[in-house]
Design a protein around this motif. Sequence first.
Motif, short mmCIF file in Angstrom:
data_model
loop_
_atom_site.label_atom_id
_atom_site.label_comp_id
_atom_site.label_asym_id
_atom_site.label_seq_id
_atom_site.Cartn_x
_atom_site.Cartn_y
_atom_site.Cartn_z
N GLU A 43 -26.41 10.57 -21.66
CA GLU A 43 -27.62 11.38 -21.50
C GLU A 43 -27.91 11.62 -20.02
O GLU A 43 -28.31 12.72 -19.62
N THR A 44 -27.68 10.62 -19.21
CA THR A 44 -27.87 10.78 -17.76
C THR A 44 -26.91 11.82 -17.21
O THR A 44 -27.31 12.68 -16.42
N VAL A 45 -25.64 11.75 -17.61
CA VAL A 45 -24.65 12.72 -17.13
C VAL A 45 -25.03 14.13 -17.56
O VAL A 45 -24.96 15.08 -16.77
N ARG A 46 -25.47 14.30 -18.80
CA ARG A 46 -25.89 15.63 -19.27
C ARG A 46 -27.06 16.17 -18.45
O ARG A 46 -27.16 17.37 -18.19
N ARG A 47 -27.93 15.27 -18.02
CA ARG A 47 -29.12 15.69 -17.27
C ARG A 47 -28.78 16.13 -15.84
O ARG A 47 -29.40 17.05 -15.31
N VAL A 48 -27.80 15.49 -15.23
CA VAL A 48 -27.49 15.78 -13.83
C VAL A 48 -26.29 16.70 -13.65
O VAL A 48 -26.02 17.16 -12.54
N PHE A 49 -25.55 16.96 -14.74
CA PHE A 49 -24.33 17.77 -14.66
C PHE A 49 -24.30 18.71 -15.85
O PHE A 49 -23.76 18.40 -16.91
N ALA A 50 -24.89 19.89 -15.67
CA ALA A 50 -25.08 20.83 -16.78
C ALA A 50 -23.77 21.26 -17.43
O ALA A 50 -23.72 21.51 -18.64
N LEU A 51 -22.71 21.34 -16.65
CA LEU A 51 -21.42 21.79 -17.19
C LEU A 51 -20.89 20.83 -18.26
O LEU A 51 -20.09 21.23 -19.11
N TRP A 52 -21.34 19.61 -18.24
CA TRP A 52 -20.86 18.58 -19.16
C TRP A 52 -20.94 19.03 -20.61
O TRP A 52 -20.05 18.75 -21.41
N ALA A 53 -22.01 19.74 -20.96
CA ALA A 53 -22.21 20.17 -22.35
C ALA A 53 -21.18 21.19 -22.80
O ALA A 53 -20.93 21.35 -24.00
N GLU A 54 -20.56 21.90 -21.85
CA GLU A 54 -19.60 22.95 -22.19
C GLU A 54 -18.16 22.44 -22.22
O GLU A 54 -17.28 23.08 -22.81
N ILE A 55 -17.91 21.30 -21.62
CA ILE A 55 -16.55 20.78 -21.52
C ILE A 55 -16.07 20.32 -22.90
O ILE A 55 -16.79 19.63 -23.61
N PRO A 56 -14.86 20.69 -23.30
CA PRO A 56 -14.33 20.23 -24.59
C PRO A 56 -14.35 18.71 -24.69
O PRO A 56 -14.15 18.00 -23.69
N GLU A 57 -14.59 18.21 -25.90
CA GLU A 57 -14.74 16.77 -26.10
C GLU A 57 -13.52 15.99 -25.62
O GLU A 57 -13.65 14.90 -25.02
N GLU A 58 -12.32 16.51 -25.84
CA GLU A 58 -11.11 15.81 -25.43
C GLU A 58 -11.10 15.57 -23.93
O GLU A 58 -10.71 14.50 -23.45
N ILE A 59 -11.54 16.57 -23.16
CA ILE A 59 -11.58 16.43 -21.70
C ILE A 59 -12.71 15.49 -21.30
O ILE A 59 -12.56 14.68 -20.38
N ARG A 60 -13.86 15.58 -21.99
CA ARG A 60 -14.97 14.66 -21.68
C ARG A 60 -14.55 13.21 -21.89
O ARG A 60 -14.88 12.34 -21.09
N MET A 61 -13.84 12.94 -22.98
CA MET A 61 -13.43 11.56 -23.25
C MET A 61 -12.49 11.04 -22.18
O MET A 61 -12.59 9.90 -21.74
N LYS A 62 -11.55 11.87 -21.74
CA LYS A 62 -10.64 11.44 -20.67
C LYS A 62 -11.41 11.24 -19.37
O LYS A 62 -11.14 10.30 -18.61
N THR A 63 -12.37 12.13 -19.12
CA THR A 63 -13.18 11.99 -17.92
C THR A 63 -13.97 10.69 -17.94
O THR A 63 -14.08 10.00 -16.91
N GLU A 64 -14.51 10.33 -19.08
CA GLU A 64 -15.26 9.08 -19.19
C GLU A 64 -14.36 7.88 -18.85
O GLU A 64 -14.79 6.94 -18.19
N GLY A 65 -13.12 7.92 -19.32
CA GLY A 65 -12.20 6.84 -18.99
C GLY A 65 -11.95 6.74 -17.49
O GLY A 65 -11.98 5.64 -16.90
N TRP A 66 -11.71 7.88 -16.86
CA TRP A 66 -11.52 7.91 -15.40
C TRP A 66 -12.76 7.40 -14.68
O TRP A 66 -12.66 6.74 -13.63
N MET A 67 -13.94 7.73 -15.23
CA MET A 67 -15.19 7.31 -14.58
C MET A 67 -15.28 5.80 -14.49
O MET A 67 -15.75 5.25 -13.48
#
Length: 266
Positions: A43-67
């Motif tokens: 929820e914090t990431v969605r609030r500060v990074f608007a593009l997050w909502a548009e990124i495909p889930e597969e890429i979001r999941m990989k990004t979370e791992g890198w984070m």
Amino acid sequence: MTGLWLLLGGVALIIGFALWHSKRRKDRRTALRALRLSDEDRETVRRVFALWAEIPEEIRMKTEGWMHVFLDEKSFEACGELEAVTREMKLAVAAQACLLIAHRPQDYYERLKSVLLYPGAYRALDGDGDSDVRLGESWGTGSVVLGWKSILQGGRNDEDGHNVVLHEFAHQLDQEDGAADGVPELDDGDDYGRWSQAFTPSYDAFCERVNAGKRSVLDDYGATNPAEFFAVATETFFEKAKAMKRQEPEVYGMLVEFYGMDPSQW
């Protein structure tokens, strides 16, 4: 002879320790990349990074791992009048920086050690010793410097083509080979020729348009030098993908290959 054996034994110990340390780090990174953000952090990431909502889930999941790797290995330091670096600040930087490497499994921002955060724009000395105001900068010596207000402004507006985190971390990727020249490390030797064929004429034409006072999808700051052209192109690639694909198809195509994703399809 005894001295030689002692020397060889010492070398073997050093090599063994280095291999053990490398495997341990690899195993830890693998474990961290399997983790996902909590609902609160998402929820914090969605609030500060608007593009997050548009990124495909597969890429979001990989990004979370890198984070998780990023937050584990990189230090954050409060600068200027910033009293402390909050969890929100760390997540805002990590989400945007790690999006760039979500599909680049060999990249961990190896040169990067610390992220320095100011509350807003800050003053720094340029190469001539003069003071100027900056929103962010990337150092090849292991640091990225960012202003929190600029992070929020860039992250919350995902359509203006301006994002200081994407910009400065594109510089980090560019600097990984030791040179800030607008040419990051590429996967194959043949890719460098293709990169040059796409970027060099586009950069030259872009500089001519800027000098003539003509606007384009890319911010004029990209005409400063090839390194800034790559960083500005990266911001635009993620925030104005469709327009960039129309106006700069060759550069856009190379960035699709480099980042392993196509934001125009989001």
